[in-house]
Design a protein around this motif. Structure first.
Motif, PDB file in Angstrom:
ATOM      1  N   MET A   1       0.865  -1.221  -0.001  1.00  0.00           N
ATOM      2  CA  MET A   1       0.058   0.081   0.201  1.00  0.00           C
ATOM      3  C   MET A   1       0.735   1.190   0.077  1.00  0.00           C
ATOM      4  SD  MET A   1      -2.804  -1.536   0.102  1.00  0.00           S
ATOM      5  CE  MET A   1      -3.480  -3.034   0.774  1.00  0.00           C
ATOM      6  N   LEU A   2       0.684   2.302  -0.753  1.00  0.00           N
ATOM      7  CA  LEU A   2       1.431   3.355  -1.174  1.00  0.00           C
ATOM      8  C   LEU A   2       0.473   4.540  -0.986  1.00  0.00           C
ATOM      9  CD1 LEU A   2       3.553   2.186  -4.196  1.00  0.00           C
ATOM     10  CD2 LEU A   2       4.089   1.994  -1.741  1.00  0.00           C
ATOM     11  N   ASP A   3       1.007   5.696  -0.389  1.00  0.00           N
ATOM     12  CA  ASP A   3       0.507   7.003  -0.559  1.00  0.00           C
ATOM     13  C   ASP A   3       0.527   7.755  -1.816  1.00  0.00           C
ATOM     14  OD1 ASP A   3       3.017   8.345  -0.701  1.00  0.00           O
ATOM     15  OD2 ASP A   3       2.932   8.837   1.450  1.00  0.00           O
ATOM     16  N   SER A   4       0.075   8.955  -1.980  1.00  0.00           N
ATOM     17  CA  SER A   4       0.219   9.448  -3.295  1.00  0.00           C
ATOM     18  C   SER A   4       1.312  10.008  -3.639  1.00  0.00           C
ATOM     19  CB  SER A   4      -0.769  10.805  -3.200  1.00  0.00           C
ATOM     20  OG  SER A   4      -0.434  11.699  -2.127  1.00  0.00           O
ATOM     21  N   GLN A   5       2.622   9.848  -2.961  1.00  0.00           N
ATOM     22  CA  GLN A   5       3.736  10.109  -3.134  1.00  0.00           C
ATOM     23  C   GLN A   5       4.545   8.704  -3.653  1.00  0.00           C
ATOM     24  OE1 GLN A   5       4.881  13.520  -3.910  1.00  0.00           O
ATOM     25  NE2 GLN A   5       2.613  13.688  -3.542  1.00  0.00           N
ATOM     26  N   HIS A   6       3.967   7.696  -3.409  1.00  0.00           N
ATOM     27  CA  HIS A   6       4.410   6.458  -3.485  1.00  0.00           C
ATOM     28  C   HIS A   6       5.298   6.152  -2.550  1.00  0.00           C
ATOM     29  CE1 HIS A   6       3.438   6.872  -8.183  1.00  0.00           C
ATOM     30  NE2 HIS A   6       2.269   6.690  -7.519  1.00  0.00           N
ATOM     31  N   LEU A   8       5.626   3.961   1.147  1.00  0.00           N
ATOM     32  CA  LEU A   8       4.967   2.680   1.746  1.00  0.00           C
ATOM     33  C   LEU A   8       4.299   3.248   2.759  1.00  0.00           C
ATOM     34  CD1 LEU A   8       4.830  -0.396   1.662  1.00  0.00           C
ATOM     35  CD2 LEU A   8       6.699  -0.244   3.163  1.00  0.00           C
ATOM     36  N   ILE A   9       2.983   2.800   2.749  1.00  0.00           N
ATOM     37  CA  ILE A   9       2.269   2.782   4.081  1.00  0.00           C
ATOM     38  C   ILE A   9       2.216   1.688   4.872  1.00  0.00           C
ATOM     39  CG2 ILE A   9      -0.432   2.840   4.687  1.00  0.00           C
ATOM     40  CD1 ILE A   9      -0.981   4.565   2.212  1.00  0.00           C
ATOM     41  N   ALA A  10       2.175   0.557   4.036  1.00  0.00           N
ATOM     42  CA  ALA A  10       1.962  -0.815   4.541  1.00  0.00           C
ATOM     43  C   ALA A  10       2.428  -2.099   3.587  1.00  0.00           C
ATOM     44  CB  ALA A  10       0.653  -1.071   5.191  1.00  0.00           C
ATOM     45  N   CYS A  11       2.714  -2.956   4.096  1.00  0.00           N
ATOM     46  CA  CYS A  11       3.221  -4.074   3.364  1.00  0.00           C
ATOM     47  C   CYS A  11       2.224  -5.287   3.887  1.00  0.00           C
ATOM     48  CB  CYS A  11       4.767  -4.584   3.491  1.00  0.00           C
ATOM     49  SG  CYS A  11       5.064  -5.905   2.362  1.00  0.00           S
ATOM     50  N   ARG A  12       1.360  -5.828   3.079  1.00  0.00           N
ATOM     51  CA  ARG A  12       0.469  -6.577   3.861  1.00  0.00           C
ATOM     52  C   ARG A  12       0.515  -8.033   3.075  1.00  0.00           C
ATOM     53  NH1 ARG A  12      -2.056  -3.740   7.488  1.00  0.00           N
ATOM     54  NH2 ARG A  12      -2.466  -1.856   7.356  1.00  0.00           N
ATOM     55  N   THR A  13       0.263  -9.150   3.933  1.00  0.00           N
ATOM     56  CA  THR A  13       0.032 -10.550   3.209  1.00  0.00           C
ATOM     57  C   THR A  13      -1.504 -10.680   3.241  1.00  0.00           C
ATOM     58  OG1 THR A  13       2.051 -11.271   4.040  1.00  0.00           O
ATOM     59  CG2 THR A  13       0.256 -12.868   3.525  1.00  0.00           C
ATOM     60  N   MET A  14      -1.938 -10.607   1.951  1.00  0.00           N
ATOM     61  CA  MET A  14      -3.282 -10.492   1.887  1.00  0.00           C
ATOM     62  C   MET A  14      -3.917 -12.026   1.637  1.00  0.00           C
ATOM     63  SD  MET A  14      -4.440  -7.511   2.215  1.00  0.00           S
ATOM     64  CE  MET A  14      -6.141  -7.704   1.693  1.00  0.00           C
ATOM     65  N   ASN A  37      -6.287   4.009   3.179  1.00  0.00           N
ATOM     66  CA  ASN A  37      -6.411   5.077   2.366  1.00  0.00           C
ATOM     67  C   ASN A  37      -5.010   5.131   1.434  1.00  0.00           C
ATOM     68  OD1 ASN A  37      -7.580   7.489   1.607  1.00  0.00           O
ATOM     69  ND2 ASN A  37      -6.345   8.636   3.238  1.00  0.00           N
ATOM     70  N   ALA A  38      -4.973   4.300   0.691  1.00  0.00           N
ATOM     71  CA  ALA A  38      -3.697   4.012  -0.197  1.00  0.00           C
ATOM     72  C   ALA A  38      -4.167   4.666  -1.612  1.00  0.00           C
ATOM     73  CB  ALA A  38      -3.360   2.578  -0.528  1.00  0.00           C
ATOM     74  N   MET A  71     -11.469   1.814 -10.503  1.00  0.00           N
ATOM     75  CA  MET A  71     -12.984   2.302  -9.977  1.00  0.00           C
ATOM     76  C   MET A  71     -12.920   3.200  -9.007  1.00  0.00           C
ATOM     77  SD  MET A  71     -15.111  -1.068 -10.425  1.00  0.00           S
ATOM     78  CE  MET A  71     -17.014  -0.431 -11.054  1.00  0.00           C
ATOM     79  N   ILE A  72     -11.736   3.181  -8.073  1.00  0.00           N
ATOM     80  CA  ILE A  72     -11.684   3.944  -6.732  1.00  0.00           C
ATOM     81  C   ILE A  72     -10.492   4.768  -6.942  1.00  0.00           C
ATOM     82  CG2 ILE A  72     -13.177   2.469  -5.283  1.00  0.00           C
ATOM     83  CD1 ILE A  72     -10.198   1.509  -3.996  1.00  0.00           C
ATOM     84  N   ASP A  73      -9.900   5.251  -8.069  1.00  0.00           N
ATOM     85  CA  ASP A  73      -8.608   6.082  -8.629  1.00  0.00           C
ATOM     86  C   ASP A  73      -7.339   5.372  -7.754  1.00  0.00           C
ATOM     87  OD1 ASP A  73     -10.336   7.779 -10.353  1.00  0.00           O
ATOM     88  OD2 ASP A  73     -11.024   8.705  -8.460  1.00  0.00           O
ATOM     89  N   VAL A  74      -7.412   4.124  -7.740  1.00  0.00           N
ATOM     90  CA  VAL A  74      -5.994   3.606  -6.996  1.00  0.00           C
ATOM     91  C   VAL A  74      -5.179   3.090  -8.209  1.00  0.00           C
ATOM     92  CG1 VAL A  74      -5.108   2.055  -5.472  1.00  0.00           C
ATOM     93  CG2 VAL A  74      -6.983   3.434  -4.854  1.00  0.00           C
ATOM     94  N   SER A  75      -3.960   3.431  -8.274  1.00  0.00           N
ATOM     95  CA  SER A  75      -2.953   2.954  -9.341  1.00  0.00           C
ATOM     96  C   SER A  75      -2.369   1.652  -8.984  1.00  0.00           C
ATOM     97  CB  SER A  75      -2.162   3.939  -9.591  1.00  0.00           C
ATOM     98  OG  SER A  75      -2.440   4.965 -10.156  1.00  0.00           O
ATOM     99  N   VAL A  76      -2.432   0.506  -9.864  1.00  0.00           N
ATOM    100  CA  VAL A  76      -1.479  -0.623  -9.670  1.00  0.00           C
ATOM    101  C   VAL A  76      -0.081  -0.325 -10.505  1.00  0.00           C
ATOM    102  CG1 VAL A  76      -1.324  -3.266 -10.134  1.00  0.00           C
ATOM    103  CG2 VAL A  76      -3.511  -2.082  -9.463  1.00  0.00           C
ATOM    104  N   LEU A  77       0.793   0.033  -9.647  1.00  0.00           N
ATOM    105  CA  LEU A  77       2.120   0.480 -10.153  1.00  0.00           C
ATOM    106  C   LEU A  77       2.909  -0.576 -10.968  1.00  0.00           C
ATOM    107  CD1 LEU A  77       3.436   2.845  -7.688  1.00  0.00           C
ATOM    108  CD2 LEU A  77       2.051   3.218  -9.824  1.00  0.00           C
ATOM    109  N   ASP A  78       2.874  -1.876 -10.125  1.00  0.00           N
ATOM    110  CA  ASP A  78       3.609  -3.025 -10.767  1.00  0.00           C
ATOM    111  C   ASP A  78       3.185  -4.271 -10.091  1.00  0.00           C
ATOM    112  OD1 ASP A  78       5.462  -4.748 -12.242  1.00  0.00           O
ATOM    113  OD2 ASP A  78       6.980  -3.423 -11.579  1.00  0.00           O
TER     114      ASP A  78
END
Length: 97
Positions: A1-6, A8-14, A37-38, A71-78
């Motif tokens: 999970m990254l903020d708007s400046q890319h 790191l907010i959190a690294c999660r095992t989903m 809020n990523a 749909m929620i304006d979140v980018s998948v960077l990689d």
């Protein structure tokens, strides 16, 4: 999970899986992204076989996740697939839409 400046907010095992598959639910990813809020995400998973080559299922699921995140304006960077001796980047391969 990254903020708007890319940053790191959190690294999660989903999700966790078995030796040859894992159930991944875009809905659960969306819920966590909203909680954190990523503004962007980087996806990572391993291939227990040791071969980092993305499968057709990996490519299809990544597209589904990208569509859901859009749909929620979140980018998948990689999306990285980790094997025994190499890691494959979807972005470098041009596999992100």
């Amino acid at each position: 999970m990254l903020d708007s400046q890319h940053q790191l907010i959190a690294c999660r095992t989903m999700f966790t899986g078995t030796i040859n598959s894992a159930a991944v639910y875009p809905r659960e990813l969306l819920k966590q992204v909203m909680k954190d809020n990523a503004a962007a995400v980087i996806l990572v998973h391993n291939h227990p076989s040791g071969v980092a080559e993305p499968s057709q299922a990996d490519i299809r699921l990544t597209g589904e996740i990208q569509n859901a995140m859009a749909m929620i304006d979140v980018s998948v960077l990689d999306h990285f697939v980790v094997g025994d001796t190499e890691t494959v980047s979807f972005a470098q391969r041009g596999l992100l839409t």
